[in-house]
Design a protein around this motif. Structure first.
Motif, PDB file in Angstrom:
ATOM      1  N   VAL A   1     -22.008  18.433  30.570  1.00  0.00           N
ATOM      2  CA  VAL A   1     -21.280  18.867  31.755  1.00  0.00           C
ATOM      3  C   VAL A   1     -21.259  20.385  31.797  1.00  0.00           C
ATOM      4  O   VAL A   1     -20.957  21.042  30.809  1.00  0.00           O
ATOM      5  CB  VAL A   1     -19.842  18.324  31.745  1.00  0.00           C
ATOM      6  CG1 VAL A   1     -19.047  18.895  32.908  1.00  0.00           C
ATOM      7  CG2 VAL A   1     -19.856  16.796  31.784  1.00  0.00           C
ATOM      8  N   GLN A   2     -21.561  20.911  32.969  1.00  0.00           N
ATOM      9  CA  GLN A   2     -21.492  22.362  33.164  1.00  0.00           C
ATOM     10  C   GLN A   2     -20.687  22.672  34.406  1.00  0.00           C
ATOM     11  O   GLN A   2     -20.892  22.069  35.452  1.00  0.00           O
ATOM     12  CB  GLN A   2     -22.889  22.963  33.298  1.00  0.00           C
ATOM     13  CG  GLN A   2     -23.647  23.079  31.994  1.00  0.00           C
ATOM     14  CD  GLN A   2     -24.838  24.011  32.103  1.00  0.00           C
ATOM     15  OE1 GLN A   2     -25.462  24.087  33.153  1.00  0.00           O
ATOM     16  NE2 GLN A   2     -25.141  24.709  31.033  1.00  0.00           N
ATOM     17  N   SER A 110     -10.482  17.844  31.079  1.00  0.00           N
ATOM     18  CA  SER A 110     -11.525  17.253  30.251  1.00  0.00           C
ATOM     19  C   SER A 110     -12.684  18.223  30.057  1.00  0.00           C
ATOM     20  O   SER A 110     -13.323  18.248  29.005  1.00  0.00           O
ATOM     21  CB  SER A 110     -12.040  15.963  30.919  1.00  0.00           C
ATOM     22  OG  SER A 110     -11.002  15.023  31.091  1.00  0.00           O
ATOM     23  N   TYR A 111     -12.957  19.017  31.102  1.00  0.00           N
ATOM     24  CA  TYR A 111     -14.077  19.963  31.056  1.00  0.00           C
ATOM     25  C   TYR A 111     -13.633  21.306  31.631  1.00  0.00           C
ATOM     26  O   TYR A 111     -12.889  21.343  32.611  1.00  0.00           O
ATOM     27  CB  TYR A 111     -15.264  19.430  31.873  1.00  0.00           C
ATOM     28  CG  TYR A 111     -15.722  18.050  31.456  1.00  0.00           C
ATOM     29  CD1 TYR A 111     -15.422  16.936  32.221  1.00  0.00           C
ATOM     30  CD2 TYR A 111     -16.454  17.863  30.278  1.00  0.00           C
ATOM     31  CE1 TYR A 111     -15.829  15.668  31.840  1.00  0.00           C
ATOM     32  CE2 TYR A 111     -16.867  16.601  29.888  1.00  0.00           C
ATOM     33  CZ  TYR A 111     -16.549  15.511  30.669  1.00  0.00           C
ATOM     34  OH  TYR A 111     -16.951  14.257  30.287  1.00  0.00           O
ATOM     35  N   TRP A 112     -14.152  22.386  31.022  1.00  0.00           N
ATOM     36  CA  TRP A 112     -13.807  23.743  31.443  1.00  0.00           C
ATOM     37  C   TRP A 112     -15.057  24.541  31.758  1.00  0.00           C
ATOM     38  O   TRP A 112     -16.070  24.388  31.078  1.00  0.00           O
ATOM     39  CB  TRP A 112     -13.040  24.463  30.333  1.00  0.00           C
ATOM     40  CG  TRP A 112     -11.720  23.862  30.021  1.00  0.00           C
ATOM     41  CD1 TRP A 112     -11.448  22.925  29.073  1.00  0.00           C
ATOM     42  CD2 TRP A 112     -10.473  24.164  30.661  1.00  0.00           C
ATOM     43  NE1 TRP A 112     -10.099  22.617  29.089  1.00  0.00           N
ATOM     44  CE2 TRP A 112      -9.477  23.365  30.045  1.00  0.00           C
ATOM     45  CE3 TRP A 112     -10.090  25.020  31.690  1.00  0.00           C
ATOM     46  CZ2 TRP A 112      -8.140  23.402  30.430  1.00  0.00           C
ATOM     47  CZ3 TRP A 112      -8.768  25.066  32.073  1.00  0.00           C
ATOM     48  CH2 TRP A 112      -7.800  24.257  31.449  1.00  0.00           C
TER      49      TRP A 112
END
Length: 122
Positions: A1-2, A110-112
Motif C-alpha cells: 500500500v502506498q 491502518s496505513y500512513w
C-alpha cells in the motif's frame, strides 16, 4: 500500500493550499480516509476524515469552516482544501487509511502516507 501526499508548501497567513493523496495497492473506494498533522514538538493530531461513500465527514474543531476534505474514488485520490490558513496550521500533513471512521477519529490508521510539509508564515 502506498499513500503519496503532495501539495504542501509555504504560504502566507490567510492563504490557501490544496493537498492531495494518491493511493495505490488498496481498494481505495472501500476505505475511510483521513488527514492528520504533526507540528514541531507536538503530538500527531487528527484533522479530518471521510467515509468511503464520501459521507461521515468529521473535522478537528479548529479547522471547521476553513478546511474541506473530499475524495475522488475514480482517481484513488484524497484531497484537503485548506483556506484562511493560520501559522498554527504549520505542520507535516499525513494522509491515512483505516477500516473504520472511528479508528481515524481516535487517531489511528491502518496505513500512513509519508507526509507533506505545510508552513504558514505570519
Amino acid at each position: 500500500v502506498q499513500l503519496q501526499a503532495s501539495g504542501g508548501g509555504l504560504v502566507q497567513a490567510g492563504g490557501s493550499l490544496r493537498l492531495s493523496c494518491a493511493a495505490s495497492g488498496l481498494a481505495f473506494s472501500s476505505y475511510p480516509m483521513g488527514w492528520f498533522r504533526q507540528a514541531p514538538g507536538k503530538e500527531r493530531e487528527f484533522v479530518a476524515s471521510i467515509g468511503w461513500p464520501g459521507k461521515n465527514i468529521y473535522y478537528l474543531d479548529s479547522v471547521k469552516g476553513r478546511f474541506t476534505i473530499s475524495r475522488d474514488n475514480a482517481k484513488n485520490t484524497l484531497y484537503l482544501e485548506m483556506s484562511s490558513l493560520k501559522p498554527d496550521d504549520t505542520a507535516i500533513y499525513y494522509c491515512a487509511a483505516a477500516r473504520s471512521i472511528l479508528t481515524l477519529t481516535q487517531g489511528s490508521a491502518s496505513y500512513w502516507g509519508q507526509g507533506t510539509q505545510v508552513t504558514v508564515s505570519s
